[in-house]
Write a protein that holds these residues in place. Sequence first.
Motif, mmCIF file in Angstrom:
data_model
loop_
_atom_site.group_PDB
_atom_site.id
_atom_site.type_symbol
_atom_site.label_atom_id
_atom_site.label_comp_id
_atom_site.label_asym_id
_atom_site.label_seq_id
_atom_site.Cartn_x
_atom_site.Cartn_y
_atom_site.Cartn_z
ATOM 1 N N PRO A 110 0.807 -1.226 0.000
ATOM 2 C CA PRO A 110 0.000 0.000 0.000
ATOM 3 C C PRO A 110 0.837 1.271 0.000
ATOM 4 O O PRO A 110 0.492 2.248 -0.682
ATOM 5 N N ALA A 111 1.933 1.260 0.764
ATOM 6 C CA ALA A 111 2.783 2.449 0.836
ATOM 7 C C ALA A 111 3.441 2.736 -0.512
ATOM 8 O O ALA A 111 3.468 3.885 -0.977
ATOM 9 N N VAL A 112 3.980 1.716 -1.161
ATOM 10 C CA VAL A 112 4.634 1.904 -2.449
ATOM 11 C C VAL A 112 3.618 2.295 -3.516
ATOM 12 O O VAL A 112 3.890 3.140 -4.383
ATOM 13 N N MET A 113 2.416 1.709 -3.458
ATOM 14 C CA MET A 113 1.369 2.080 -4.408
ATOM 15 C C MET A 113 1.015 3.556 -4.280
ATOM 16 O O MET A 113 0.822 4.253 -5.282
ATOM 17 N N THR A 114 0.927 4.047 -3.057
ATOM 18 C CA THR A 114 0.609 5.455 -2.837
ATOM 19 C C THR A 114 1.691 6.348 -3.419
ATOM 20 O O THR A 114 1.402 7.371 -4.062
ATOM 21 N N LEU A 115 2.948 5.968 -3.237
ATOM 22 C CA LEU A 115 4.058 6.761 -3.774
ATOM 23 C C LEU A 115 4.048 6.762 -5.303
ATOM 24 O O LEU A 115 4.249 7.807 -5.933
ATOM 25 N N VAL A 297 -2.869 0.448 8.891
ATOM 26 C CA VAL A 297 -4.122 0.932 9.478
ATOM 27 C C VAL A 297 -4.215 2.449 9.378
ATOM 28 O O VAL A 297 -5.246 3.002 8.969
ATOM 29 N N VAL A 298 -3.132 3.140 9.715
ATOM 30 C CA VAL A 298 -3.129 4.603 9.659
ATOM 31 C C VAL A 298 -3.334 5.090 8.231
ATOM 32 O O VAL A 298 -4.122 6.008 7.971
ATOM 33 N N GLU A 299 -2.640 4.454 7.276
ATOM 34 C CA GLU A 299 -2.731 4.895 5.887
ATOM 35 C C GLU A 299 -4.135 4.725 5.326
ATOM 36 O O GLU A 299 -4.580 5.496 4.473
ATOM 37 N N ASN A 300 -4.872 3.730 5.787
ATOM 38 C CA ASN A 300 -6.199 3.452 5.255
ATOM 39 C C ASN A 300 -7.311 4.208 5.964
ATOM 40 O O ASN A 300 -8.471 4.089 5.575
ATOM 41 N N ARG A 301 -6.993 4.981 6.964
ATOM 42 C CA ARG A 301 -8.038 5.696 7.699
ATOM 43 C C ARG A 301 -8.732 6.744 6.839
ATOM 44 O O ARG A 301 -9.895 7.044 7.042
ATOM 45 N N GLN A 302 -8.035 7.297 5.843
ATOM 46 C CA GLN A 302 -8.634 8.293 4.974
ATOM 47 C C GLN A 302 -8.637 7.840 3.518
ATOM 48 O O GLN A 302 -8.541 8.630 2.605
#
Length: 317
Positions: A110-115, A297-302
């Motif tokens: 998820p983190a790499v996808m966001t970047l 969890v934090v990244e998916n909160r919004q």
Amino acid sequence: MAMIPAARDVSVYVKLALVAVAWGGTFIAGRSLAGVAPMFSACLRFVLASAALSLFLLLSGKGFRRVNGQQALVVTLLGFCGIFSYSFFFFSGLQHISASRAALIVALNPAVMTLIAYLFYREHVTSLKVLGIALCFCGVALVVGGGDPQRAGGATGAPGWVGEALIGGCVLSWSAYSVFCKSVVRQLGPLHTVTYSIYAGTLMLLLYASATGVLDVTAVWRFSPAEIASLLYLGVVGSAVAYIWYYDGIQQIGVARASVFIALNPLSAVLFGAALLGEQMTLATLLGGVLIISGIVVENRQSAAATLPEQPAQSRG
């Protein structure tokens, strides 16, 4: 009347939790196939997945959608990234490092996808997402730097970082697949996009395995019961069934609520690794796992404002 939606949501939540557990289990199944040629394992997995998805499309009445030349090209490229290259890195990496360790590294998806989405599409990244990304990368740094007490026997003679680097290839492959499929997903729908990309990737795997001499169908008869069970799990449960349930969950409750269950993927892999394979964890790996899951969890909160409802799963096995 109010109880009907609530009951439906509970059913969806249960399915999504099972999907997360199933994807966590793919690392255990893949690790159980460490004695089989990586690309041969990949071929068998996705031949089974292709058959199961085809059967579902026929029995469910969803059928097969026609694709034009441009869509076929995109789907072929997706098959290369998300199926062919991912499988190479996945099965090769699991010959060198433990399943739980690999799952924690793959949790960077998820983190790499966001970047990638930010760099190529200039998608808005909130401060909460930045915090989640930072936690994920810090966690993976701890995991990679903490040593692997269960380093696989296949790594004998290989540098210690080989397994980690190969699993890192999984992250890049799946992130590219997930980010660059948006246009064709809107046209074909998520289920057909995934199915057709699996078809394309499976054909590539078969051609590669045949050209390199690892495609030995008769070898299946020499597989142990555990290896056969692992293949069936990877192809049917971890691929076909998990995808079908995941996209059903997205359609029922939306990707924002469904994506929260991604945090269960590495957690289930760690628990399965300890219970079924006797894998041991270093303190650094445990702390890294906590940071990674917290970051997800934090990244998916919004995620509701930034994620398309058709977007593929962010993390898998």
